[in-house]
Design a protein around this motif. Structure first.
Motif, PDB file in Angstrom:
ATOM      1  N   LYS A   2       0.820  -1.202   0.000  1.00 55.49           N
ATOM      2  CA  LYS A   2       0.000   0.000   0.000  1.00 55.49           C
ATOM      3  C   LYS A   2       0.860   1.260   0.000  1.00 55.49           C
ATOM      4  N   ASN A   3       0.463   2.214  -0.865  1.00 55.32           N
ATOM      5  CA  ASN A   3       1.138   3.514  -0.932  1.00 55.32           C
ATOM      6  C   ASN A   3       2.644   3.379  -1.152  1.00 55.32           C
ATOM      7  N   SER A   4       3.056   2.388  -1.921  1.00 53.88           N
ATOM      8  CA  SER A   4       4.482   2.190  -2.159  1.00 53.88           C
ATOM      9  C   SER A   4       5.017   3.251  -3.102  1.00 53.88           C
ATOM     10  N   SER A   5       6.234   3.721  -2.813  1.00 52.54           N
ATOM     11  CA  SER A   5       6.891   4.692  -3.684  1.00 52.54           C
ATOM     12  C   SER A   5       7.941   4.024  -4.560  1.00 52.54           C
ATOM     13  N   ASP A   6       8.111   2.690  -4.421  1.00 53.44           N
ATOM     14  CA  ASP A   6       9.086   1.968  -5.229  1.00 53.44           C
ATOM     15  C   ASP A   6       8.568   1.761  -6.649  1.00 53.44           C
ATOM     16  N   LEU A   7       9.482   1.407  -7.547  1.00 54.37           N
ATOM     17  CA  LEU A   7       9.117   1.118  -8.926  1.00 54.37           C
ATOM     18  C   LEU A   7       8.425  -0.236  -9.009  1.00 54.37           C
ATOM     19  N   VAL A   8       7.530  -0.346  -9.974  1.00 56.58           N
ATOM     20  CA  VAL A   8       6.855  -1.626 -10.205  1.00 56.58           C
ATOM     21  C   VAL A   8       7.853  -2.633 -10.764  1.00 56.58           C
ATOM     22  N   LYS A   9       7.804  -3.848 -10.241  1.00 57.80           N
ATOM     23  CA  LYS A   9       8.667  -4.925 -10.712  1.00 57.80           C
ATOM     24  C   LYS A   9       7.811  -6.020 -11.326  1.00 57.80           C
ATOM     25  N   LEU A  10       8.261  -6.552 -12.467  1.00 53.71           N
ATOM     26  CA  LEU A  10       7.500  -7.574 -13.185  1.00 53.71           C
ATOM     27  C   LEU A  10       8.441  -8.652 -13.688  1.00 53.71           C
ATOM     28  N   SER A  11       8.073  -9.903 -13.456  1.00 55.80           N
ATOM     29  CA  SER A  11       8.850 -11.035 -13.967  1.00 55.80           C
ATOM     30  C   SER A  11       7.896 -12.035 -14.599  1.00 55.80           C
ATOM     31  N   ILE A  12       8.259 -12.534 -15.783  1.00 55.76           N
ATOM     32  CA  ILE A  12       7.448 -13.527 -16.488  1.00 55.76           C
ATOM     33  C   ILE A  12       8.292 -14.772 -16.704  1.00 55.76           C
ATOM     34  N   PHE A  13       7.712 -15.928 -16.372  1.00 55.96           N
ATOM     35  CA  PHE A  13       8.411 -17.202 -16.482  1.00 55.96           C
ATOM     36  C   PHE A  13       7.675 -18.110 -17.457  1.00 55.96           C
ATOM     37  N   SER A  14       8.451 -18.819 -18.265  1.00 57.09           N
ATOM     38  CA  SER A  14       7.905 -19.821 -19.173  1.00 57.09           C
ATOM     39  C   SER A  14       8.484 -21.171 -18.801  1.00 57.09           C
ATOM     40  N   ASP A  15       7.606 -22.099 -18.401  1.00 51.35           N
ATOM     41  CA  ASP A  15       8.069 -23.407 -17.909  1.00 51.35           C
ATOM     42  C   ASP A  15       9.160 -23.241 -16.855  1.00 51.35           C
ATOM     43  N   SER A  16       8.902 -22.352 -15.881  1.00 55.61           N
ATOM     44  CA  SER A  16       9.761 -22.103 -14.714  1.00 55.61           C
ATOM     45  C   SER A  16      11.050 -21.353 -15.035  1.00 55.61           C
ATOM     46  N   THR A  17      11.272 -20.978 -16.295  1.00 54.10           N
ATOM     47  CA  THR A  17      12.470 -20.233 -16.678  1.00 54.10           C
ATOM     48  C   THR A  17      12.089 -18.796 -17.017  1.00 54.10           C
ATOM     49  N   ARG A  18      12.781 -17.842 -16.400  1.00 55.93           N
ATOM     50  CA  ARG A  18      12.465 -16.440 -16.641  1.00 55.93           C
ATOM     51  C   ARG A  18      12.785 -16.077 -18.084  1.00 55.93           C
ATOM     52  N   ILE A  19      11.881 -15.362 -18.722  1.00 61.26           N
ATOM     53  CA  ILE A  19      12.109 -14.981 -20.116  1.00 61.26           C
ATOM     54  C   ILE A  19      13.219 -13.934 -20.195  1.00 61.26           C
ATOM     55  N   ASN A  20      13.781 -13.784 -21.373  1.00 61.30           N
ATOM     56  CA  ASN A  20      14.865 -12.836 -21.601  1.00 61.30           C
ATOM     57  C   ASN A  20      14.444 -11.425 -21.189  1.00 61.30           C
ATOM     58  N   GLU A  21      15.230 -10.775 -20.344  1.00 60.83           N
ATOM     59  CA  GLU A  21      14.896  -9.441 -19.863  1.00 60.83           C
ATOM     60  C   GLU A  21      14.961  -8.395 -20.970  1.00 60.83           C
ATOM     61  N   ALA A  22      15.564  -8.744 -22.108  1.00 59.28           N
ATOM     62  CA  ALA A  22      15.627  -7.808 -23.235  1.00 59.28           C
ATOM     63  C   ALA A  22      14.286  -7.686 -23.958  1.00 59.28           C
ATOM     64  N   ILE A  23      13.368  -8.624 -23.712  1.00 51.82           N
ATOM     65  CA  ILE A  23      12.047  -8.549 -24.339  1.00 51.82           C
ATOM     66  C   ILE A  23      11.301  -7.347 -23.777  1.00 51.82           C
ATOM     67  N   GLN A  24      10.783  -6.507 -24.654  1.00 53.21           N
ATOM     68  CA  GLN A  24      10.118  -5.276 -24.241  1.00 53.21           C
ATOM     69  C   GLN A  24       8.617  -5.535 -24.028  1.00 53.21           C
ATOM     70  N   ILE A  25       8.228  -5.584 -22.750  1.00 51.21           N
ATOM     71  CA  ILE A  25       6.835  -5.803 -22.391  1.00 51.21           C
ATOM     72  C   ILE A  25       6.081  -4.488 -22.491  1.00 51.21           C
ATOM     73  N   VAL A  26       4.994  -4.484 -23.249  1.00 48.53           N
ATOM     74  CA  VAL A  26       4.169  -3.280 -23.401  1.00 48.53           C
ATOM     75  C   VAL A  26       3.118  -3.213 -22.301  1.00 48.53           C
ATOM     76  N   SER A  27       2.431  -4.316 -22.052  1.00 50.44           N
ATOM     77  CA  SER A  27       1.399  -4.331 -21.011  1.00 50.44           C
ATOM     78  C   SER A  27       1.136  -5.758 -20.552  1.00 50.44           C
ATOM     79  N   VAL A  28       0.707  -5.872 -19.302  1.00 48.78           N
ATOM     80  CA  VAL A  28       0.277  -7.149 -18.734  1.00 48.78           C
ATOM     81  C   VAL A  28      -1.003  -6.882 -17.957  1.00 48.78           C
ATOM     82  N   SER A  29      -2.041  -7.624 -18.255  1.00 46.48           N
ATOM     83  CA  SER A  29      -3.283  -7.506 -17.498  1.00 46.48           C
ATOM     84  C   SER A  29      -3.713  -8.884 -17.014  1.00 46.48           C
ATOM     85  N   VAL A  30      -4.119  -8.958 -15.757  1.00 44.38           N
ATOM     86  CA  VAL A  30      -4.567 -10.213 -15.149  1.00 44.38           C
ATOM     87  C   VAL A  30      -5.981 -10.004 -14.624  1.00 44.38           C
ATOM     88  N   THR A  31      -6.882 -10.909 -14.961  1.00 38.53           N
ATOM     89  CA  THR A  31      -8.270 -10.814 -14.524  1.00 38.53           C
ATOM     90  C   THR A  31      -8.641 -12.067 -13.737  1.00 38.53           C
TER      91      THR A  31
END
Length: 233
Positions: A2-31
């Motif tokens: 709540k009320n965090s001033s830190d930057l948002v952090k996002l990590s995406i994993f495919s079959d338990s392996t983190r994807i290449n950080e060079a991939i430019q993520i535009v948006s992620v939405s979870v419903t």
């Protein structure tokens, strides 16, 4: 956080392996909603026009069926906000020559929505039927409130297991919550302390609250036919 001033952090994993950080993520939405299967939509830049290639799309990370995990948080803190499988893989090129790879993921419970089935349940309770339906799918588990009525016979006719399960849960006033391939089929709790407090003007982004008076009846009368007594009840 709540009320965090830190930057948002996002990590995406495919079959338990983190994807290449060079991939430019535009948006992620979870419903995630009650009586719905959780889903996630990931948009990322992809496309090498000079070489007429889409390298990320051509890779293995986001092939249909791949298990995807999404972590998010602030600063150094992360929590898993979604786990599921890739069900839709598409490329989108806009009029300004921007090209995107769009990935849609669903919880593994999506398997229960595929295909229509017929079944006959004899001397079963709804809770037993729901547990049995879930157990037919590898990787899924359930926690179901025990119901009371046992039916001599109950027929599932040309209906997906998910829709049939929803109908039986509704009959018993139960709600279905899906998280990480586990289905909790429970009665809503209206007592105890709140799990989450939202304040207008502080942390509410959007809200739609409605009351429909058309379904608020003062009393209801119903009649049925009793075959054993040959009389209206």
């Amino acid at each position: 956080m709540k009320n965090s001033s830190d930057l948002v952090k996002l990590s995406i994993f495919s079959d338990s392996t983190r994807i290449n950080e060079a991939i430019q993520i535009v948006s992620v939405s979870v419903t995630n909603a009650i009586n719905k299967i959780p889903y996630a939509r990931i948009e990322m830049l992809d496309g090498d026009m000079p070489n007429k290639d889409f390298p990320i799309s051509s890779g293995d990370d986001f092939k249909p069926g791949k298990e995807i995990k999404i972590n998010a948080g602030y600063g150094d803190s992360e929590d898993t906000i979604f786990q599921g499988i890739v069900v839709k893989h598409s490329i989108k090129i806009t009029g300004d020559n921007n090209s995107l790879l769009v990935i849609e993921c669903r919880d593994k419970a999506v398997a229960m929505t595929i295909g229509r089935h017929n079944a006959n349940y004899v001397d079963k309770k709804d809770s037993e039927i729901i547990s049995s339906l879930v157990s037919n799918y590898n990787g899924l588990s359930s926690d179901v409130d025990v119901t009371t009525t046992q039916y001599k016979q109950l027929v599932q006719y040309y209906c997906s297991d998910w829709d049939f399960m929803l109908s039986r849960a509704e009959v018993n006033g139960l709600l279905i919550c899906v998280e990480d391939a586990k289905l909790s089929v429970k009665a809503p709790q209206v007592s105890g302390s709140a799990e989450l407090k939202l304040t207008s003007g502080e942390d509410v982004i959007e809200l739609h609250a409605d009351i429909d008076a058309r379904t608020q009846f003062a009393d209801v009368n119903a009649a049925s036919w009793a075959p054993r007594d040959h009389a209206v009840v």
